[in-house]
Design a protein around this motif. Sequence first.
Motif, mmCIF file in Angstrom:
data_model
loop_
_atom_site.group_PDB
_atom_site.id
_atom_site.type_symbol
_atom_site.label_atom_id
_atom_site.label_comp_id
_atom_site.label_asym_id
_atom_site.label_seq_id
_atom_site.Cartn_x
_atom_site.Cartn_y
_atom_site.Cartn_z
ATOM 1 N N ILE A 286 0.857 -1.180 0.000
ATOM 2 C CA ILE A 286 0.000 0.000 0.000
ATOM 3 C C ILE A 286 0.897 1.236 0.000
ATOM 4 N N MET A 287 0.894 1.952 -1.099
ATOM 5 C CA MET A 287 1.758 3.127 -1.220
ATOM 6 C C MET A 287 1.387 4.177 -0.179
ATOM 7 N N TYR A 308 2.800 4.282 9.949
ATOM 8 C CA TYR A 308 3.315 5.588 9.537
ATOM 9 C C TYR A 308 2.673 5.975 8.209
ATOM 10 N N ILE A 309 2.098 7.177 8.173
ATOM 11 C CA ILE A 309 1.314 7.619 7.013
ATOM 12 C C ILE A 309 2.033 8.751 6.290
ATOM 13 N N LYS A 310 2.344 8.546 5.017
ATOM 14 C CA LYS A 310 2.804 9.631 4.149
ATOM 15 C C LYS A 310 1.595 10.085 3.349
ATOM 16 N N ILE A 383 -9.864 -2.020 4.439
ATOM 17 C CA ILE A 383 -10.259 -0.608 4.524
ATOM 18 C C ILE A 383 -9.065 0.291 4.240
ATOM 19 N N LEU A 384 -7.885 -0.105 4.717
ATOM 20 C CA LEU A 384 -6.679 0.685 4.428
ATOM 21 C C LEU A 384 -6.433 0.747 2.921
ATOM 22 N N LYS A 385 -6.650 -0.354 2.245
ATOM 23 C CA LYS A 385 -6.455 -0.393 0.780
ATOM 24 C C LYS A 385 -7.492 0.455 0.066
ATOM 25 N N LYS A 386 -8.727 0.447 0.583
ATOM 26 C CA LYS A 386 -9.781 1.262 -0.037
ATOM 27 C C LYS A 386 -9.479 2.752 0.086
ATOM 28 N N GLY A 387 -8.755 3.109 1.155
ATOM 29 C CA GLY A 387 -8.448 4.503 1.365
ATOM 30 C C GLY A 387 -7.287 5.026 0.528
#
Length: 392
Positions: A286-287, A308-310, A383-387
């Motif tokens: 997930i980029m 950690y979110i970029k 859900i992380l992938k959908k976002g």
Amino acid sequence: MNMFIPLSVPNLKGNELKYVSEAIESEWVSTGGEFINKFEKSIADYLGVKSAVACQSGTAGLHLALRVLGVGENDEVIVPTLTFIAAVNPVTYMGANPVFMDCDDSLCMDMEKVKMFCETSCEFVNGNLVNKITGRKVKAILIVHVFGNMANLEVAIDIAQKYNLKVIEDATEALGTYYTEGKYNGKYAGTIGDMGIYSFNGNKIITTGGGGMLVSNDINLLDKAKYLSTQAKDDAVNFIHNDIGYNYRMTNLQAAVGLAQLEQLETFIEIKKRNFHLYKDQIADIMGLTLLNFNTDIRPNYWFYSLYIKAEEYGHNKQELIELLSKNNIQTRPIWGLIHLQKPYQICQTFKIEKALLYSDNILNIPCSSNLSTSDVLRVVTILKKGQKGRD
């Protein structure tokens, strides 16, 4: 509607009910009873230390540790800014002053910056480390092992020995974490400094509902802590008290739960390890999202998972992702607000705080309970992938 996935909740499927029932049947439900003694001994045996003292909370344990180690009014204690505020408040209970330090990439206190602070901002005079800016004596380093990771104790102990400082290990999040290499190979978080403190709050890897534990290899320190935790009774029959004590002793009911929880600790760690690696594998493609690793020289307890979110790569910032997951019945939380920015501490001294600002802005804790199922993990990842940018 999908079932709710909480962030971190207790796993109470062992002997908790059996032991609590035994405590109730014995009618020892308050601060006396065999389960307290058994829990203290079992913790000490697990950690390989001489003894332990059970108390009402990790915060109470920190307060007792600071007091018995001689931290007093107008002294200074080196503390992290990236931690829960309960780690620092006891410094102010003592009338002492926190000096806030940055974190490194483990999220724990940056010991190289602590070393730099001692070398450049202080002077060593007559056996005391004195802050050149404030003129106050620096008495201790209060180290927090964040999220089950482990701070660099080799450097910390070297600093402490050089400058005559006490080392207090806040291992409230790190029960079960230990070094697997280096000078302290095999030593558990909380057992290397002068005193270590653990928490058994409801979200910790094992729980007593609320409670804490002090450990040390110095029996005199623990005896003084236990004395203070039980209202400093010098003569319990005639109510003679020669010091100011506290109502900090753990109850027998809490200890009964804790003993049952401790029996399952290694199983909990294995589950949390499995789920961590499942998350890591699934999130890898997930980029803009990275699950932070634990240090390679330890066996962590994998208590909390740090995402950690970029935002520029992922497409959502931390707050937006919290809201997205919440809409899908998944509980998360941001990392703590940095303590040196909190209103009560804005006047306190800081030293080269940089990485803590970055991590505080971009880290999200995702569900990590020891009863989390594989399907729960995969649902969170879905859900992380959908976002992800372009997939809304």
